[in-house]
Scaffold this motif. Structure first.
Motif, PDB file in Angstrom:
ATOM      1  N   SER A  46      -0.542   3.738   2.425  1.00  0.00           N
ATOM      2  CA  SER A  46      -0.738   4.816   3.313  1.00  0.00           C
ATOM      3  C   SER A  46      -2.221   5.305   3.239  1.00  0.00           C
ATOM      4  O   SER A  46      -2.717   5.636   4.323  1.00  0.00           O
ATOM      5  CB  SER A  46       0.451   5.883   3.249  1.00  0.00           C
ATOM      6  N   ARG A  47      -2.572   5.623   2.345  1.00  0.00           N
ATOM      7  CA  ARG A  47      -4.017   6.093   1.957  1.00  0.00           C
ATOM      8  C   ARG A  47      -5.107   5.066   2.645  1.00  0.00           C
ATOM      9  O   ARG A  47      -5.923   5.493   3.396  1.00  0.00           O
ATOM     10  CB  ARG A  47      -4.292   6.484   0.744  1.00  0.00           C
ATOM     11  N   ALA A  48      -4.773   3.742   2.438  1.00  0.00           N
ATOM     12  CA  ALA A  48      -5.681   2.669   2.752  1.00  0.00           C
ATOM     13  C   ALA A  48      -5.481   2.708   4.313  1.00  0.00           C
ATOM     14  O   ALA A  48      -6.723   2.448   5.015  1.00  0.00           O
ATOM     15  CB  ALA A  48      -5.320   1.615   2.118  1.00  0.00           C
ATOM     16  N   ARG A  49      -4.268   2.954   4.755  1.00  0.00           N
ATOM     17  CA  ARG A  49      -4.198   2.725   6.330  1.00  0.00           C
ATOM     18  C   ARG A  49      -4.774   3.766   7.022  1.00  0.00           C
ATOM     19  O   ARG A  49      -5.476   3.644   7.967  1.00  0.00           O
ATOM     20  CB  ARG A  49      -2.776   2.687   6.611  1.00  0.00           C
ATOM     21  N   ARG A  50      -4.701   4.958   6.713  1.00  0.00           N
ATOM     22  CA  ARG A  50      -5.663   5.956   7.217  1.00  0.00           C
ATOM     23  C   ARG A  50      -6.825   5.887   7.054  1.00  0.00           C
ATOM     24  O   ARG A  50      -7.724   6.460   7.735  1.00  0.00           O
ATOM     25  CB  ARG A  50      -4.951   7.481   6.554  1.00  0.00           C
TER      26      ARG A  50
END
Length: 96
Positions: A46-50
């Motif tokens: 999730s952090r990487a996609r954001r």
């Protein structure tokens, strides 16, 4: 007695996130494969996609690139058709 926590290096975490984002493998499958917690891996993904490092942005960039490549041959075909028509007219005038 408390259980000792395993520590993963930053490279290991980034690799696991890349496996999920680039190959499309599910988070539970990847977590089981790497022996990590699903929740931890999901938060990393999730952090990487954001941050824009995830699969969504790369697909958007690829789509934009492919659309640009797709319109280029149409422009070339249109120009070649116009040149062909001009040559036909010149040839007709020369024959007369």
């Amino acid at each position: 007695m408390a259980e000792k926590r395993r520590g993963f290096t930053a490279e290991f975490r980034e690799g696991a996130v890349r496996i999920v984002t680039e190959t499309g493998k599910s988070i539970p499958e990847a977590a089981q494969h790497f022996g990590s917690n699903e929740t931890t891996l999901a938060s990393g993904v999730s952090r990487a996609r954001r941050a824009g490092n995830g699969r969504g942005e790369s697909e958007a960039e690829e789509l934009a690139r492919l659309r640009a490549e797709n319109t280029q041959p149409r422009k070339d075909d249109k120009e070649l058709g116009m040149e062909r028509d001009a040559l036909k007219r010149r040839m007709a005038l020369w024959v007369k």
